[in-house]
Design a protein around this motif. Structure first.
Motif, PDB file in Angstrom:
ATOM      1  N   VAL A  32     -42.320  33.090  46.637  1.00  0.00           N
ATOM      2  CA  VAL A  32     -42.741  31.757  45.288  1.00  0.00           C
ATOM      3  C   VAL A  32     -41.584  32.443  44.798  1.00  0.00           C
ATOM      4  CG1 VAL A  32     -43.750  31.378  43.475  1.00  0.00           C
ATOM      5  CG2 VAL A  32     -45.254  32.136  46.035  1.00  0.00           C
ATOM      6  N   GLY A  33     -41.026  33.541  44.443  1.00  0.00           N
ATOM      7  CA  GLY A  33     -39.964  34.359  43.528  1.00  0.00           C
ATOM      8  C   GLY A  33     -38.547  33.738  44.392  1.00  0.00           C
ATOM      9  N   TRP A  34     -39.110  34.347  45.583  1.00  0.00           N
ATOM     10  CA  TRP A  34     -38.173  33.689  47.313  1.00  0.00           C
ATOM     11  C   TRP A  34     -37.442  32.099  46.660  1.00  0.00           C
ATOM     12  CZ3 TRP A  34     -37.218  35.459  52.612  1.00  0.00           C
ATOM     13  CH2 TRP A  34     -37.171  34.867  53.023  1.00  0.00           C
ATOM     14  N   GLY A  35     -38.202  31.657  46.768  1.00  0.00           N
ATOM     15  CA  GLY A  35     -38.454  30.008  47.045  1.00  0.00           C
ATOM     16  C   GLY A  35     -38.087  29.951  45.135  1.00  0.00           C
ATOM     17  N   ALA A  36     -38.631  30.105  44.520  1.00  0.00           N
ATOM     18  CA  ALA A  36     -37.789  29.976  43.143  1.00  0.00           C
ATOM     19  C   ALA A  36     -35.962  29.842  42.884  1.00  0.00           C
ATOM     20  CB  ALA A  36     -38.277  29.986  42.445  1.00  0.00           C
ATOM     21  N   ALA A  37     -35.767  31.580  43.336  1.00  0.00           N
ATOM     22  CA  ALA A  37     -34.714  31.452  43.611  1.00  0.00           C
ATOM     23  C   ALA A  37     -33.787  30.507  44.390  1.00  0.00           C
ATOM     24  CB  ALA A  37     -34.254  32.951  44.430  1.00  0.00           C
ATOM     25  N   VAL A  38     -34.427  30.026  45.704  1.00  0.00           N
ATOM     26  CA  VAL A  38     -33.243  29.188  46.705  1.00  0.00           C
ATOM     27  C   VAL A  38     -33.292  27.930  45.776  1.00  0.00           C
ATOM     28  CG1 VAL A  38     -33.140  28.412  48.642  1.00  0.00           C
ATOM     29  CG2 VAL A  38     -33.947  30.269  48.475  1.00  0.00           C
ATOM     30  N   LEU A  39     -34.160  27.247  44.778  1.00  0.00           N
ATOM     31  CA  LEU A  39     -33.960  25.904  44.084  1.00  0.00           C
ATOM     32  C   LEU A  39     -33.340  26.296  43.196  1.00  0.00           C
ATOM     33  CD1 LEU A  39     -38.000  24.999  44.621  1.00  0.00           C
ATOM     34  CD2 LEU A  39     -35.968  24.132  45.573  1.00  0.00           C
ATOM     35  N   LEU A  40     -33.120  26.861  42.235  1.00  0.00           N
ATOM     36  CA  LEU A  40     -32.238  27.427  41.373  1.00  0.00           C
ATOM     37  C   LEU A  40     -31.620  27.241  41.847  1.00  0.00           C
ATOM     38  CD1 LEU A  40     -34.623  29.566  39.077  1.00  0.00           C
ATOM     39  CD2 LEU A  40     -33.947  26.790  38.498  1.00  0.00           C
ATOM     40  N   SER A  41     -30.188  28.361  42.752  1.00  0.00           N
ATOM     41  CA  SER A  41     -29.443  27.973  43.821  1.00  0.00           C
ATOM     42  C   SER A  41     -28.926  26.939  44.040  1.00  0.00           C
ATOM     43  CB  SER A  41     -29.245  29.182  44.640  1.00  0.00           C
ATOM     44  OG  SER A  41     -28.308  29.413  45.034  1.00  0.00           O
ATOM     45  N   ALA A  42     -29.824  25.992  44.891  1.00  0.00           N
ATOM     46  CA  ALA A  42     -29.014  24.991  45.225  1.00  0.00           C
ATOM     47  C   ALA A  42     -28.694  23.776  43.921  1.00  0.00           C
ATOM     48  CB  ALA A  42     -30.342  24.202  46.062  1.00  0.00           C
ATOM     49  N   LEU A  43     -29.913  24.360  43.010  1.00  0.00           N
ATOM     50  CA  LEU A  43     -29.447  22.922  41.842  1.00  0.00           C
ATOM     51  C   LEU A  43     -27.878  23.202  40.907  1.00  0.00           C
ATOM     52  CD1 LEU A  43     -32.853  22.804  39.952  1.00  0.00           C
ATOM     53  CD2 LEU A  43     -31.147  20.669  41.558  1.00  0.00           C
ATOM     54  N   VAL A  44     -27.609  24.707  41.160  1.00  0.00           N
ATOM     55  CA  VAL A  44     -27.071  25.408  40.084  1.00  0.00           C
ATOM     56  C   VAL A  44     -25.303  25.385  41.008  1.00  0.00           C
ATOM     57  CG1 VAL A  44     -25.345  27.744  39.135  1.00  0.00           C
ATOM     58  CG2 VAL A  44     -28.386  26.995  38.873  1.00  0.00           C
ATOM     59  N   PHE A  45     -25.633  25.799  41.707  1.00  0.00           N
ATOM     60  CA  PHE A  45     -24.621  25.176  42.740  1.00  0.00           C
ATOM     61  C   PHE A  45     -23.677  24.250  43.035  1.00  0.00           C
ATOM     62  CE2 PHE A  45     -25.060  29.852  43.146  1.00  0.00           C
ATOM     63  CZ  PHE A  45     -23.859  30.216  43.280  1.00  0.00           C
ATOM     64  N   THR A  46     -24.905  23.365  43.202  1.00  0.00           N
ATOM     65  CA  THR A  46     -24.989  21.784  43.179  1.00  0.00           C
ATOM     66  C   THR A  46     -24.128  20.693  42.026  1.00  0.00           C
ATOM     67  OG1 THR A  46     -26.308  21.497  45.136  1.00  0.00           O
ATOM     68  CG2 THR A  46     -25.609  19.617  43.926  1.00  0.00           C
ATOM     69  N   TYR A  47     -24.653  21.014  40.861  1.00  0.00           N
ATOM     70  CA  TYR A  47     -24.200  21.183  39.803  1.00  0.00           C
ATOM     71  C   TYR A  47     -22.999  21.349  38.957  1.00  0.00           C
ATOM     72  CZ  TYR A  47     -27.357  17.379  40.771  1.00  0.00           C
ATOM     73  OH  TYR A  47     -28.394  16.397  41.608  1.00  0.00           O
ATOM     74  N   ALA A  48     -22.569  22.815  39.184  1.00  0.00           N
ATOM     75  CA  ALA A  48     -21.584  23.384  38.495  1.00  0.00           C
ATOM     76  C   ALA A  48     -20.787  24.327  39.641  1.00  0.00           C
ATOM     77  CB  ALA A  48     -22.265  25.065  37.390  1.00  0.00           C
ATOM     78  N   LEU A  92     -25.009  31.233  35.524  1.00  0.00           N
ATOM     79  CA  LEU A  92     -26.033  31.378  35.137  1.00  0.00           C
ATOM     80  C   LEU A  92     -27.009  31.027  36.279  1.00  0.00           C
ATOM     81  CD1 LEU A  92     -24.326  27.333  34.549  1.00  0.00           C
ATOM     82  CD2 LEU A  92     -25.098  29.329  33.169  1.00  0.00           C
ATOM     83  N   LEU A  93     -27.084  31.842  37.512  1.00  0.00           N
ATOM     84  CA  LEU A  93     -28.289  31.845  38.351  1.00  0.00           C
ATOM     85  C   LEU A  93     -28.963  32.998  37.879  1.00  0.00           C
ATOM     86  CD1 LEU A  93     -29.808  30.556  40.522  1.00  0.00           C
ATOM     87  CD2 LEU A  93     -28.247  32.038  41.674  1.00  0.00           C
ATOM     88  N   PHE A  94     -28.185  35.039  37.555  1.00  0.00           N
ATOM     89  CA  PHE A  94     -27.951  35.116  36.924  1.00  0.00           C
ATOM     90  C   PHE A  94     -29.366  35.957  35.626  1.00  0.00           C
ATOM     91  CE2 PHE A  94     -25.285  37.504  40.253  1.00  0.00           C
ATOM     92  CZ  PHE A  94     -26.549  38.272  40.855  1.00  0.00           C
ATOM     93  N   ALA A  95     -28.571  35.176  34.535  1.00  0.00           N
ATOM     94  CA  ALA A  95     -29.350  34.751  33.626  1.00  0.00           C
ATOM     95  C   ALA A  95     -29.868  33.595  33.929  1.00  0.00           C
ATOM     96  CB  ALA A  95     -28.021  34.124  32.883  1.00  0.00           C
ATOM     97  N   LEU A  96     -30.828  33.315  34.410  1.00  0.00           N
ATOM     98  CA  LEU A  96     -31.902  32.657  34.666  1.00  0.00           C
ATOM     99  C   LEU A  96     -33.003  33.680  34.804  1.00  0.00           C
ATOM    100  CD1 LEU A  96     -31.299  29.164  36.195  1.00  0.00           C
ATOM    101  CD2 LEU A  96     -32.211  29.574  33.800  1.00  0.00           C
ATOM    102  N   GLY A  97     -33.060  34.590  35.422  1.00  0.00           N
ATOM    103  CA  GLY A  97     -33.395  35.567  35.821  1.00  0.00           C
ATOM    104  C   GLY A  97     -34.195  36.620  35.065  1.00  0.00           C
ATOM    105  N   LEU A  98     -33.968  36.447  33.153  1.00  0.00           N
ATOM    106  CA  LEU A  98     -34.775  37.218  32.558  1.00  0.00           C
ATOM    107  C   LEU A  98     -35.537  36.551  31.780  1.00  0.00           C
ATOM    108  CD1 LEU A  98     -34.126  39.141  30.058  1.00  0.00           C
ATOM    109  CD2 LEU A  98     -33.376  37.292  28.570  1.00  0.00           C
ATOM    110  N   LEU A  99     -35.930  34.686  32.007  1.00  0.00           N
ATOM    111  CA  LEU A  99     -36.370  33.728  31.503  1.00  0.00           C
ATOM    112  C   LEU A  99     -38.299  33.983  31.534  1.00  0.00           C
ATOM    113  CD1 LEU A  99     -35.018  30.273  31.361  1.00  0.00           C
ATOM    114  CD2 LEU A  99     -35.158  32.291  29.907  1.00  0.00           C
TER     115      LEU A  99
END
Length: 413
Positions: A149-165, A173-180
């Motif tokens: 579940v966490g791995w999948g969330a990381a892949v989704l976040l990575s795809a979104l972040v690296f696509t739009y930033a 940004l990816l590492f910063a989201l790890g705190l929430l």
């Protein structure tokens, strides 16, 4: 599969979801690194071996974190230790977003490793002590599936972040989201109760608790369990640390394209964890692990060395993820059943995480060997060797299925 959950007490269910959420958070924060490797290489001007060293440092310090975290749980209680460890690795992940040099990132990954290793040890033992023996394998296998579940969330976040930033900002940004998510997990764990056996354990000096797993009564379990951990973590680290890079640089897939391949493996990993828990409770720990370790060796070699098309790799990704899940899904129940209450947390933390001391070399070796034999062969050879160690170790361990812990009934209130 639902029977064990429907039969569970409120405390068992709360503990399950707290442990599940904590492990998912671990995966989210740790898997972000593998997905960010290409951007980190560009940002800091480092080699693949340097990038592999970052992963190795996390695993190396995770080993000490697991040993210390398990001992803290034995000495002061599982829940208190859990709250501290979750906060530690979440803050370290967040701080990685602000690293300005490679050296700074190296130090922060080490701190993340300390918290990461300790969190699993505390959560796994807490769950093992709370759940009833006949369902221990299924429950802990399901907890391990939270990694997917966490791995999948990381892949989704990575795809979104690296696509739009831009890449030089996206990894931060990816590492910063790890705190929430840490705030939610810490809040949930405030309502958990310490197992009676954890608070009733003899109050030994902390160093005596750490060294208790080397007493002659449990030394054999500690040594073989450590070998088991080396193989389990070495195989996983060799396979997953550079897998996103392999898909993009060797198979020439885009970020979104490689995410699809990873998604198949992640879904399979979830299924493999659940299946391993069920099989383990039905046929025993040893046969279950031997089956999954053997299947891992065969599947990894085919995935890397066979002349597969991209479509065939996509299909084969399911058995690859499925079989690689069966080994870690069995470790919490097996290791917990090897030790008595006074050193259970220390023993589980050491066996699970000691493997990281040696397996910490696997990502570095993959990166180093890739410069000589190619990235694919380096991944395949290292992973197959590591899973062979698991097979050897489990054949030397006793069967522990159904072991009854001390004060079991009192933990289900």
């Amino acid at each position: 599969m639902s029977n064990w959950y429907s039969e569970s007490s409120p405390l068992e269910r709360r503990t399950f979801w707290a442990s599940f959420g904590g492990w998912a958070l671990d995966a989210l924060d740790v898997q972000m690194f593998g997905l960010a490797i290409p951007a980190l290489i560009a940002a800091f001007g480092i080699s693949k071996a340097d990038a592999g060293l970052l992963g190795s440092v996390t695993l190396f310090f995770g080993a000490f974190g697991g040993w210390l975290g398990g001992a803290l749980g034995d000495r002061f209680g599982r829940v208190k230790a859990l709250q501290i460890t979750v906060l530690t690795f979440a803050l370290a992940t967040f701080a990685c977003a602000f690293a300005m040099t490679y050296a700074q990132l190296l130090v922060l990954k080490a701190i993340q490793g300390l918290g990461f290793g300790a969190e699993w040890a505390c959560g796994a033992v807490l769950m093992a002590e709370i759940i009833r023996p006949e369902h221990r394998g299924k429950a802990l296998g399901s907890v391990q599936s939270a990694w997917a579940v966490g791995w999948g969330a990381a892949v989704l976040l990575s795809a979104l972040v690296f696509t739009y930033a831009p890449a030089d900002i996206a990894w931060r940004l990816l590492f910063a989201l790890g705190l929430l998510p840490a705030l939610l997990i810490i809040f949930i764990r405030r309502g958990l109760k310490e197992p009676p056996r954890a608070v009733a354990a003899e109050k030994k000096p902390f160093l005596a608790t750490l060294s208790g797993i080397f007493h002659r009564d449990v030394l054999r379990a500690t040594l073989i369990g450590g070998l088991f951990g080396i193989g389990a973590h070495g195989g996983y680290a060799a396979l997953t640390t550079f897998l996103p890079t392999y898909l993009r640089e060797v198979r020439h897939l885009s970020v979104l394209g490689s995410s699809g391949y990873l998604a198949v493996i992640i879904v399979a990993f979830f299924c493999g964890c659940v299946a391993s828990g069920i099989i383990s409770d039905r046929i025993g720990r040893r046969v279950n692990v031997a089956f999954f370790a053997s299947a891992c060796i065969i599947t990894v070699l085919i995935y890397i060395f066979a002349p597969l098309t991209n479509g065939q790799m996509l299909v084969l990704g399911f058995p690859l993820g499925f079989f690689s899940a069966g080994i870690p899904a069995s470790m919490a129940a097996l290791f917990s059943e090897l030790y008595p209450a006074g050193v259970r947390g220390t023993g589980v933390g050491f066996c699970y995480n000691f493997g990281r001391i040696v397996s910490a070399a696997f990502p570095f070796l993959v990166g180093f060997l890739s410069d000589h034999i190619g990235l694919g062969p380096a991944i395949g050879i290292d992973a197959a060797f590591a899973y062979s160690l698991v097979l050897i170790a489990v054949l030397m361990l006793p069967e522990t299925r159904g072991k009854v812990f001390e004060q079991t009934a009192a933990t289900r209130a």
